[in-house]
Write a protein that holds these residues in place. Structure first.
Motif, PDB file in Angstrom:
ATOM      1  N   PRO A   1      16.958 -19.451 -15.980  1.00  0.00           N
ATOM      2  CA  PRO A   1      17.552 -19.284 -14.639  1.00  0.00           C
ATOM      3  C   PRO A   1      18.086 -20.594 -14.065  1.00  0.00           C
ATOM      4  O   PRO A   1      19.036 -20.585 -13.272  1.00  0.00           O
ATOM      5  CB  PRO A   1      16.390 -18.733 -13.793  1.00  0.00           C
ATOM      6  N   LEU A   2      17.492 -21.717 -14.481  1.00  0.00           N
ATOM      7  CA  LEU A   2      18.007 -23.011 -14.030  1.00  0.00           C
ATOM      8  C   LEU A   2      19.415 -23.248 -14.573  1.00  0.00           C
ATOM      9  O   LEU A   2      20.310 -23.703 -13.850  1.00  0.00           O
ATOM     10  CB  LEU A   2      17.059 -24.126 -14.463  1.00  0.00           C
ATOM     11  N   GLN A   3      19.609 -22.929 -15.850  1.00  0.00           N
ATOM     12  CA  GLN A   3      20.943 -23.048 -16.442  1.00  0.00           C
ATOM     13  C   GLN A   3      21.931 -22.111 -15.765  1.00  0.00           C
ATOM     14  O   GLN A   3      23.080 -22.492 -15.465  1.00  0.00           O
ATOM     15  CB  GLN A   3      20.880 -22.726 -17.945  1.00  0.00           C
ATOM     16  N   ILE A   4      21.502 -20.871 -15.516  1.00  0.00           N
ATOM     17  CA  ILE A   4      22.388 -19.896 -14.875  1.00  0.00           C
ATOM     18  C   ILE A   4      22.756 -20.363 -13.468  1.00  0.00           C
ATOM     19  O   ILE A   4      23.919 -20.273 -13.046  1.00  0.00           O
ATOM     20  CB  ILE A   4      21.718 -18.513 -14.842  1.00  0.00           C
TER      21      ILE A   4
ATOM     22  N   HIS B   1      28.858 -30.025 -19.249  1.00  0.00           N
ATOM     23  CA  HIS B   1      28.179 -30.255 -20.527  1.00  0.00           C
ATOM     24  C   HIS B   1      26.982 -31.190 -20.358  1.00  0.00           C
ATOM     25  O   HIS B   1      25.930 -30.982 -20.993  1.00  0.00           O
ATOM     26  CB  HIS B   1      29.165 -30.849 -21.540  1.00  0.00           C
ATOM     27  N   TRP B   2      27.124 -32.191 -19.513  1.00  0.00           N
ATOM     28  CA  TRP B   2      26.048 -33.179 -19.368  1.00  0.00           C
ATOM     29  C   TRP B   2      24.794 -32.538 -18.800  1.00  0.00           C
ATOM     30  O   TRP B   2      23.693 -32.693 -19.358  1.00  0.00           O
ATOM     31  CB  TRP B   2      26.532 -34.319 -18.462  1.00  0.00           C
ATOM     32  N   THR B   3      24.927 -31.815 -17.703  1.00  0.00           N
ATOM     33  CA  THR B   3      23.746 -31.208 -17.094  1.00  0.00           C
ATOM     34  C   THR B   3      23.120 -30.170 -18.008  1.00  0.00           C
ATOM     35  O   THR B   3      21.892 -30.069 -18.104  1.00  0.00           O
ATOM     36  CB  THR B   3      24.117 -30.574 -15.741  1.00  0.00           C
ATOM     37  N   SER B   4      23.942 -29.385 -18.704  1.00  0.00           N
ATOM     38  CA  SER B   4      23.410 -28.395 -19.644  1.00  0.00           C
ATOM     39  C   SER B   4      22.621 -29.080 -20.754  1.00  0.00           C
ATOM     40  O   SER B   4      21.540 -28.614 -21.149  1.00  0.00           O
ATOM     41  CB  SER B   4      24.548 -27.561 -20.235  1.00  0.00           C
ATOM     42  N   GLN B   5      23.150 -30.198 -21.272  1.00  0.00           N
ATOM     43  CA  GLN B   5      22.437 -30.945 -22.300  1.00  0.00           C
ATOM     44  C   GLN B   5      21.133 -31.536 -21.766  1.00  0.00           C
ATOM     45  O   GLN B   5      20.106 -31.546 -22.463  1.00  0.00           O
ATOM     46  CB  GLN B   5      23.333 -32.072 -22.829  1.00  0.00           C
ATOM     47  N   VAL B   6      21.154 -32.010 -20.528  1.00  0.00           N
ATOM     48  CA  VAL B   6      19.940 -32.593 -19.937  1.00  0.00           C
ATOM     49  C   VAL B   6      18.844 -31.543 -19.826  1.00  0.00           C
ATOM     50  O   VAL B   6      17.670 -31.801 -20.158  1.00  0.00           O
ATOM     51  CB  VAL B   6      20.252 -33.213 -18.562  1.00  0.00           C
TER      52      VAL B   6
ATOM     53  N   SER C   1      16.229 -41.878 -20.487  1.00  0.00           N
ATOM     54  CA  SER C   1      16.584 -41.776 -21.903  1.00  0.00           C
ATOM     55  C   SER C   1      17.199 -40.421 -22.214  1.00  0.00           C
ATOM     56  O   SER C   1      18.161 -40.318 -22.995  1.00  0.00           O
ATOM     57  CB  SER C   1      15.331 -41.995 -22.766  1.00  0.00           C
ATOM     58  N   ILE C   2      16.658 -39.355 -21.608  1.00  0.00           N
ATOM     59  CA  ILE C   2      17.192 -38.015 -21.826  1.00  0.00           C
ATOM     60  C   ILE C   2      18.625 -37.929 -21.311  1.00  0.00           C
ATOM     61  O   ILE C   2      19.519 -37.397 -21.987  1.00  0.00           O
ATOM     62  CB  ILE C   2      16.293 -36.968 -21.137  1.00  0.00           C
ATOM     63  N   CYS C   3      18.864 -38.459 -20.131  1.00  0.00           N
ATOM     64  CA  CYS C   3      20.207 -38.412 -19.542  1.00  0.00           C
ATOM     65  C   CYS C   3      21.197 -39.236 -20.358  1.00  0.00           C
ATOM     66  O   CYS C   3      22.351 -38.820 -20.564  1.00  0.00           O
ATOM     67  CB  CYS C   3      20.168 -38.918 -18.096  1.00  0.00           C
ATOM     68  N   PHE C   4      20.754 -40.393 -20.849  1.00  0.00           N
ATOM     69  CA  PHE C   4      21.660 -41.253 -21.615  1.00  0.00           C
ATOM     70  C   PHE C   4      22.058 -40.594 -22.926  1.00  0.00           C
ATOM     71  O   PHE C   4      23.245 -40.551 -23.297  1.00  0.00           O
ATOM     72  CB  PHE C   4      21.001 -42.602 -21.869  1.00  0.00           C
TER      73      PHE C   4
END
Length: 481
Positions: free
Chosen positions: A168-171, A225-230, A275-278
């Motif tokens: 639900p966070l992704q949605i 794409h960045w937030t989805s990857q995070v 590190s996750i964000c980078f």
């Protein structure tokens, strides 16, 4: 944070423009529908259209969606027990399945007289047969790693529920992004007037996206794409941390909502979040560039060179994603920075070589087949549920698609958790087998026996572990797990 705040602010500021654009589109569709004269159709089509309408069909769709969600969740959780008890059979079956599918495709293409398609699938069958023969003796080791991974997850089932919460966070994120993007597109600075006839006549001017607009669109794509990857990598890193706690301190990771889960999630959201964000940003940039190349390719601009660049970038992106998933395992296990984790990934591949990749690939194939199987079961049940509600036959296919998508989506969440656990245990077994033997002797004995059977002449050499960034503690995992 700036990324989320910017998109959220744009959604609030330009939300009205997005709403108005949606209303205009709906009004045009409604106008088209209003101009339609049903008298032009025959009576059969008219009765058929009235048959597929009504509140009963809305109820049927809601019923099927609820059934699909419940069944997909139950089957996904139940699949953990199946993998734990039949890991070897499932991995072997996934290899047979891949070969069988290509054999069927070969027969279909050959019967249809499509020589090119038949040749391609015959080649795939040939490669799969050689691959299966080469890795068959390694299946027991991959199965033993899988059983240990599932055991760890079932001891900390909260990681599965945490992964479900990411959906639900992704949605929600994608919904907010769409509102923000659509609203921004309606603003004046995104558009410019271009004189298509070069005669200075304002009547011949055509509205197009401005240079600033193109830049904003690229930033929006990067943001998506960045937030989805995070979000995805935060779950992956948290699972790695939980598996590390189970490996070294099993008493802190032996319940659904264990202390190990809470601590691992807290580290992922604080100490390791940079590190996750980078690492996620690197993949997001590649995805953004690839999206622009694909759009140019669809517009037939750039020719062969652009197509080659797109293909190369696709492969680079996949390599970076594969590298990232191992780097984030080290981030979750030991709290390394992204760059330090990357160095440890290279150390792992130097010490283990193709062993790590093949073991991981065997499990990935099996998890994909299981996810597809669960999707097909849910699709079948969704279709039967639709029939039970008396819905029109023309709506059975959409219901089957709903079931398939729901089953694959929910099972995919669990399978990704399992894969994160598998990757973590591969790393831990390479670096700290003694702790595994001390805390989980039965599982260690199975994995060790499988290793000896697969590679009788290769000793289990542990990879060198870097010093913990915080320093001062000789045991790396004690500072973070």
């Amino acid at each position: 944070i700036i990324n989320l705040v910017s998109v959220g602010a744009a959604a609030i500021v330009f939300g009205e423009e997005a709403y108005n654009a949606t209303q205009d589109l709906a009004a045009r569709k409604l106008s088209d529908y209003s101009s339609y004269d049903p008298k032009n159709d025959d009576e059969e089509a008219s009765s058929s259209s009235s048959e597929v309408g009504g509140d009963s069909h809305i109820f049927a769709f809601v019923f099927v969606i609820v059934i699909s969600f419940i069944l997909a969740s139950v089957l996904s959780i139940g699949a953990l027990s199946t993998m734990q008890n039949h890991a070897t059979t499932l991995i072997q079956g996934s290899l047979y399945f891949a070969t069988g599918i290509n054999c069927i495709a070969f027969v279909i293409y050959a019967a249809a007289g499509e020589a090119y398609g038949a040749f391609v699938h015959a080649f795939f069958v040939f490669i799969l047969v050689i691959y299966t023969k080469a890795v068959w003796h390694r299946i027991p080791y991959a199965a033993a790693i899988l059983r240990s991974s599932v055991t760890a997850i079932r001891s900390n089932l909260g990681v599965a529920f945490m992964a479900f919460c990411a959906l639900p966070l992704q949605i929600g994120w994608i919904s907010m992004w769409i509102v923000s993007f659509m609203g921004t597109l309606q603003t004046d600075f995104m558009k410019t007037q271009v004189d298509t006839n070069n005669n200075g006549d304002s009547g011949s001017a055509e509205e197009t996206i401005s240079p600033l607009g193109y830049m904003v669109i690229m930033l929006f794509i990067l943001s998506l794409h960045w937030t989805s990857q995070v979000i995805k990598n935060t779950v992956h890193t948290t699972v790695a941390g939980v598996i590390g706690t189970w490996w070294f301190l099993p008493e802190e990771a032996s319940s659904c909502c264990s202390k190990g889960l809470a601590d691992s999630f807290a580290r992922s959201m604080t100490y390791s979040f940079g590190s996750i964000c980078f690492g996620s940003l690197i993949v997001a940039i590649l995805e953004m560039v690839r999206s622009s190349l694909r759009n140019a390719q669809n517009n037939r601009n750039g020719g062969v060179l652009r197509c080659i660049a797109y293909c190369l970038l696709t492969w680079i992106e996949r390599l970076v994603e594969y590298f990232n998933k191992w780097a984030f395992v080290y981030v979750g296990l030991y709290g390394y920075s992204y760059m330090e984790a990357g160095k440890n990934v290279m150390t792992l591949f130097r010490s283990r070589g193709w062993t790590t990749i093949i073991s991981d690939n065997l499990v990935v194939r099996m998890l994909s087949v299981m996810s597809f199987g669960i999707g097909m079961i849910v699709a079948l049940v969704a279709t039967l549920a639709g029939l039970a509600t008396g819905i029109h036959d023309s709506l059975l296919i959409p219901m089957a698609i709903i079931g398939l998508v729901t089953g694959v989506m929910f099972s995919g969440i669990i399978m990704n958790v399992v894969l994160s656990s598998v990757d973590s245990i591969i790393v831990l077994y390479a670096e700290s087998p003694a702790e595994f033997q001390a805390n989980h002797p039965a599982l260690h004995s199975e994995v060790n026996s499988a290793w000896v059977d697969a590679w009788p002449t290769v000793p289990l050499a542990t990879a060198s572990v870097m010093e913990v960034p915080n320093g001062g503690n000789a045991t790396p995992h004690r500072s973070f797990v």
